[in-house]
Design an enzyme around this catalytic site. Structure first.
Site, PDB file in Angstrom:
ATOM      1  N   GLU A 173      49.841   9.267 -52.089  1.00 58.25           N
ATOM      2  CA  GLU A 173      48.797   8.349 -51.610  1.00 58.25           C
ATOM      3  C   GLU A 173      47.728   9.108 -50.820  1.00 58.25           C
ATOM      4  OE1 GLU A 173      50.321   4.698 -49.869  1.00 58.25           O
ATOM      5  OE2 GLU A 173      51.250   4.144 -51.762  1.00 58.25           O
ATOM      6  N   GLU A 295      55.959   4.101 -57.212  1.00 59.98           N
ATOM      7  CA  GLU A 295      56.301   3.116 -56.158  1.00 59.98           C
ATOM      8  C   GLU A 295      55.963   1.733 -56.689  1.00 59.98           C
ATOM      9  OE1 GLU A 295      55.048   3.792 -52.106  1.00 59.98           O
ATOM     10  OE2 GLU A 295      55.315   5.963 -52.325  1.00 59.98           O
TER      11      GLU A 295
END
Ligand code: AHR
Length: 490
Positions: A173, A295
């Protein structure tokens, strides 16, 4: 009567077993208490890892496990987690609850845990706050078999032979907690860091770049245009959140409207897979770069009374449905989706296992992984189902979501979700180029908010399903409302 057609001779992509992967972060009680209790614990363990958790994970053939984060990965300095435990550095876990991380679970402990459960490791490196040298040396430490300072360091810590580590993420991220970078900047950083993530001895690394958050199509465009020839995978993150962020709602106490909004948000995964894949196709028509959904899962408010930074939530039949839908979608898009990792393994977000001291329970989501494990590494076959929509002003939800695969022994596996809370579905299945002699059915079904607790651990579980009849063209079945069914034919 719903029409369902399965053409067993129309073989499509291989369903990589890694679609059934998991994610474990240094977050709340995922690692500490969930996986790792230490050798001195009175909870039965093998080299510090809980035996009950190890056995449960072995049962579902968990193929790959991502670690150490998540946001934690871009603050993790791997050298703090090797060597004698009493000399390891302590740090504050700034992302998750501000608790002390004593680094007692580090590289050796994680890779040994993977060996215990029979899963491949997927390591996420620190690009956000670490150096190129640090990332490069981690790979060298784990995988080098030659004359090398890092191999020597590993040997001095008691591991003579290197591990095999295939999957390596170059940051997490990085558009957010991993450095708040712009896509253009990260693409360049990715190229620089990835250059020094090397193959040692016979180990071959599959490099994964940080991919988009949900529908950030620009991120995918920029990464593919500027860096796709340096990566083997691009990692998409998408959580089912019915939000707003400050009020994501209870995991167990929710209305029918909340349920259908959750299904709607879950089904949005399909649009994301299609649109990100279309961008990837532009730059990589031969599909050399895989899409990894590393995820995914539900994200609610934490259980009342628990640390807000620990992301501990219960898990209901609604979560089972989220898992069943997503896994069917990943199977259907397995031409591009090579891996998916539900967040997270134990005690965090859409966990498959919850623990409380010595006690452990399997969640409804666990039973979906148990039910669907038969698809691993099979061939997806063509299927068509005539679906209906359940709609209101607040949601639009497809009632049936399915996928079908064929294994090497010509067994056919059908997994199908009926999202409808009130209406059973009578499904008439036509089988093309497949004549079964035997049929077996399994089902997971309960009220939408039914869940397992430490006092009642078997409320939601997989049971036999008998409402299915073979006929000369195929079979008919009646799917109860809010159910997930697996049919096995041979
Ligand atoms: O899974 C919890 C967090 O969600 C991860 O650390 C991060 O990558 C994502 O935002």
């Amino acid at each position: 009567m719903v029409k369902y057609v399965i053409n067993a001779s129309k073989k499509k992509s291989q369903i990589s077993k890694h679609i059934y992967g998991h994610f474990s972060e240094h977050l709340g009680r995922c690692i500490y208490g969930g996986i790792w209790v230490g050798e001195e614990s009175d909870i039965p363990n093998t080299h510090g890892c809980r035996n009950d958790v190890v056995e449960a994970l072995k049962n579902i053939n968990i193929p790959v496990l991502r670690w150490p984060g998540g946001c934690f990965a871009d603050e993790y300095h791997w050298k703090d987690g090797i060597g004698p435990v009493d000399r390891r550095k302590k740090m504050i876990n700034t992302n998750w609850g501000g608790v002390v991380e004593d680094n007692s679970f580090g590289t050796h402990e994680f890779l040994e845990f993977c060996e215990l459960i029979g899963a491949e490791p997927y390591i996420c490196g620190n690009l956000g706050s670490g150096t190129v040298q640090e990332m490069s040396e981690w790979v060298e430490y784990m995988t080098s078999d030659s004359i090398s300072p890092m191999a020597d360091l590993r040997k001095s810590n008691g591991k003579e032979n290197p591990w095999k580590v295939k999957y390596f993420g170059v940051g997490n991220e990085n558009w957010g907690c991993g450095g708040n970078m712009r896509a253009e900047y990260y693409a360049d950083e990715y190229r620089r860091y990835a250059s020094y993530v090397k193959d040692y001895s016979s180990n071959k690394i599959f490099k994964v770049a940080c991919g988009p958050s949900a529908d950030d199509y620009n991120w995918t465009e920029v990464l593919m245009e500027r860096a796709c020839k340096y990566m083997q995978g691009l990692a998409l993150h998408y959580y089912t959140i019915i939000g707003p962020w400050e009020n994501k709602g209870s995991a167990t106490d929710f209305s029918e409207i909340d349920y259908y909004r959750t299904m709607d948000k879950t089904l949005y995964m399909e649009e994301l897979l299609i649109k990100h894949s279309a961008i990837m196709d532009k730059y990589d028509p031969d599909k050399n770069v895989a899409l990894l959904v590393d995820e995914w899962g539900s994200w609610y408010d934490v259980e009342p009374g628990t640390n807000p930074g620990f992301l501990y939530q219960q898990n209901t039949m609604r979560d089972a449905m989220i898992a069943g839908i997503n896994l069917n979608l990943f199977n259907q898009h397995s031409d591009r989706v090579h891996m998916a990792n539900i967040a997270q393994l134990v005690n965090v977000l859409q966990a498959i296992i919850l623990t409380e001291g010595r006690k452990m329970i399997l969640t409804p989501t666990y039973h979906v992984f148990d039910m669907y494990k038969v698809h691993q590494d099979n061939t997806l076959v063509e299927s068509y189902i005539n679906t209906s929509e359940i709609t209101s002003e607040e949601y639009k939800v497809r009632d049936l979501v399915e996928s079908v695969s064929l294994d090497e022994n010509n067994k056919l596996y059908i997994t199908i979700c009926n999202t409808d809370l009130h209406n059973p579905k009578l499904v008439n299945t036509e089988l093309i180029d497949y004549t079964p002699n035997n049929l077996e059915g399994k089902i997971i079904t309960e009220a939408m908010n039914a869940h397992n607790t430490f006092d009642a651990p078997q409320v939601v579980a997989m049971k036999d399903f008998n409402d299915v009849i073979l006929n000369e063209n195929g079979f008919t079945m009646t799917l109860p409302p809010c159910s997930i069914v697996r049919i096995t034919l041979e």
